[in-house]
Design an enzyme around this catalytic site. Structure first.
Site, PDB file in Angstrom:
ATOM      1  N   GLU A   1       7.767   2.808  26.495  1.00 53.92           N
ATOM      2  CA  GLU A   1       7.685   3.620  25.275  1.00 53.92           C
ATOM      3  C   GLU A   1       6.451   4.514  25.231  1.00 53.92           C
ATOM      4  O   GLU A   1       5.865   4.733  24.160  1.00 53.92           O
ATOM      5  CB  GLU A   1       7.742   2.735  24.037  1.00 53.92           C
ATOM      6  CG  GLU A   1       9.039   1.965  23.902  1.00 53.92           C
ATOM      7  CD  GLU A   1       9.237   1.349  22.523  1.00 53.92           C
ATOM      8  OE1 GLU A   1       8.251   1.246  21.775  1.00 53.92           O
ATOM      9  OE2 GLU A   1      10.373   0.994  22.200  1.00 53.92           O
TER      10      GLU A   1
ATOM     11  N   GLU B   1      15.220  -3.793  25.519  1.00 56.45           N
ATOM     12  CA  GLU B   1      15.061  -4.440  24.210  1.00 56.45           C
ATOM     13  C   GLU B   1      16.319  -4.143  23.403  1.00 56.45           C
ATOM     14  O   GLU B   1      16.802  -3.006  23.397  1.00 56.45           O
ATOM     15  CB  GLU B   1      13.854  -3.903  23.431  1.00 56.45           C
ATOM     16  CG  GLU B   1      12.491  -4.194  24.024  1.00 56.45           C
ATOM     17  CD  GLU B   1      11.358  -3.574  23.187  1.00 56.45           C
ATOM     18  OE1 GLU B   1      11.653  -3.021  22.100  1.00 56.45           O
ATOM     19  OE2 GLU B   1      10.193  -3.635  23.628  1.00 56.45           O
TER      20      GLU B   1
END
Length: 456
Positions: free
Chosen positions: A165, A266
């Site tokens: 990220e 995720e």
């Protein structure tokens, strides 16, 4: 997904580069699993399609104290029985100490049939999205390479993540060339150090403006520049929902034909109920031609509501979410055969600059000159979790001096692999790699027989 694991904590100024030279090859755990390989857009365990079924695992991550769960043998002994109850085959770990010994936990995971997807960054040794040029430096890469050294000889190391990220908004895509450069550098280091062809890829944030653009960017260019896989953090399925209501049908449509493995690094929205209805969809043939499973965020409760167990000392208390996930994994079987996977890999076209993609041209930053010695001599001892950090270590002696020619990151020696298309992607015909794990284990047995002691 969350700021805790973005590794953008300001680092202190460091000068120079940590000690270099090949570390002594240490014997690894004797329990082995079949290494995971890649063919087309799927993972394989031997000749069988491999689907990731797992959880993200970083106990204590919410405390603000950085620790290494794979170096915590007591913690592994406490938690692995619960992994077994869940029926998982993979965990993802966000931070490790590259100076620690991981044999006990990695061996126990292997005995339980569990692989590791590992982030190579730490909070202090990582790219800084606010200063990507300065933070892409040889001090940072030395830590990344030392982490590879620490885990490359475990057969249950499934993959390395080159970042998590780093691009987390519509206006941070200027970081993309540096993420891709790190991915290239990791692949080259693995090849040049004669390790097996361990897949390297990136974990992208759930940002609709650029997640797919980043996927295309990571899969365009020459083989050395491309990621071996791409993973996404996705929270769009919020129970009660469905394959179409969640938008997962659109997700599959958008990534159909993507040429390397894709999985969810995720998933698990906590809005409304959390019964993990999406698990049945993820391993259904509607999705398995594109996705290779995923990892639920996350195992332990860290104050954010996502944990499926609560840990207090040596006591683990499963929540209702644990039971829901256990039942969800148990209730779905993988499709037969290859699940609709592609058997050949395919590149994409690099995105062009736009209001949503702040990258001009396809050239990547060149490997910093002071990091080139690691490719031939090894990274040496890593900084661990107590080093001074790398994000402010940029300078003329440590930073990239320009852009690289396409193909310049191809390994001079290709790591060994069986049934892996990634071993052919490098386009290099080096000498066959030595299986250091096998050699180390054999030496351990030999010396044990003579001296009656186990080589540590």
């Amino acid at each position: 997904m969350h700021g805790l694991y973005n590794y953008l904590v300001p680092a202190f100024l460091v000068s120079g580069v940590a000690a270099v030279g090949s570390p002594v090859v240490k014997p690894r755990a004797t329990t082995t699993l079949t290494p995971i390989t890649i063919t087309g857009n799927a993972f394989y365990q031997g000749s069988d399609r491999f689907y990731i079924r797992g959880v993200d695992y970083q106990p204590g991550g919410g405390t603000g104290t950085t620790s290494d769960p794979i170096a915590d043998s007591d913690g592994c002994a406490r938690d692995i029985p619960y992994f077994t109850q869940l029926g998982i085959n993979t965990i993802r770990v966000y931070t490790v100490d590259n100076t620690a010994n991981h044999d006990t936990c990695m061996n126990a995971l292997a005995e339980a049939g569990i692989y590791l997807v590992l982030d190579t960054d730490t909070p202090l040794y990582s790219l800084n999205r606010n200063e990507p040029f300065e933070s892409y430096n040889s001090v940072y890469l030395q830590s990344v390479f030392a982490t590879i050294d620490a885990f490359a000889n475990y057969t249950n190391t499934l993959a390395f993540l080159s970042g998590n990220e780093i691009i987390n908004s519509a206006n941070t895509t200027n970081c993309a060339p540096y993420i891709k450069a790190v991915t290239r550098d990791m692949k080259q280091y693995i090849g040049d150090r004669s390790y097996r062809a361990i897949p390297v890829g990136y974990s992208a944030a759930d940002v609709s403006e650029n997640q797919e653009l980043m996927a295309n960017y990571m899969n365009c260019g020459t083989p050395d520049e491309r990621g071996d896989f791409y993973s996404i953090n996705d929270y769009s399925w919020c129970d009660p929902s469905s394959y179409t209501t969640s938008g997962w049908d659109t997700l599959v449509a958008n990534y159909t034909g993507y040429g390397v493995p894709l999985f969810m690094s995720e998933f698990g929205c906590i809005t409304n109920n959390r019964t993990f209805e999406e698990v049945s969809a993820l391993y259904n043939s509607e999705m398995t031609g594109v996705f290779s499973g995923g990892l639920v965020y996350e195992y332990s409760e860290e104050g954010n509501g996502y944990g499926i167990v609560t840990i207090s000392g040596n006591t683990v208390t499963p929540s209702d979410q644990f039971t829901y996930l256990k039942n969800a994994y148990a209730g779905v079987t993988n499709p037969s055969g290859n699940g609709g996977a592609m058997t050949t890999s395919a590149t994409t076209t690099c995105p062009t600059a736009s209001s949503e993609w702040n990258v001009t041209g396809d050239a990547l930053p060149a490997l910093p000159l002071s990091a080139k010695k690691f490719l031939s001599s090894g990274a040496g001892s890593g900084p661990g979790l107590s080093g001074a950090g790398s994000q402010e270590s940029g300078g003329k002696d440590t930073e990239s001096a320009g852009t690289a020619s396409a193909g310049s990151g191809s390994p001079t020696t290709t790591g060994s692999s069986s049934n892996s298309s990634s071993s052919h992607k490098n386009g290099s015909a080096g000498m066959p790699a030595i299986d250091f794990q096998l050699a180390s284990v054999s030496m351990t047995i030999f010396l044990s027989a003579i001296f009656g002691a186990v080589l540590l």
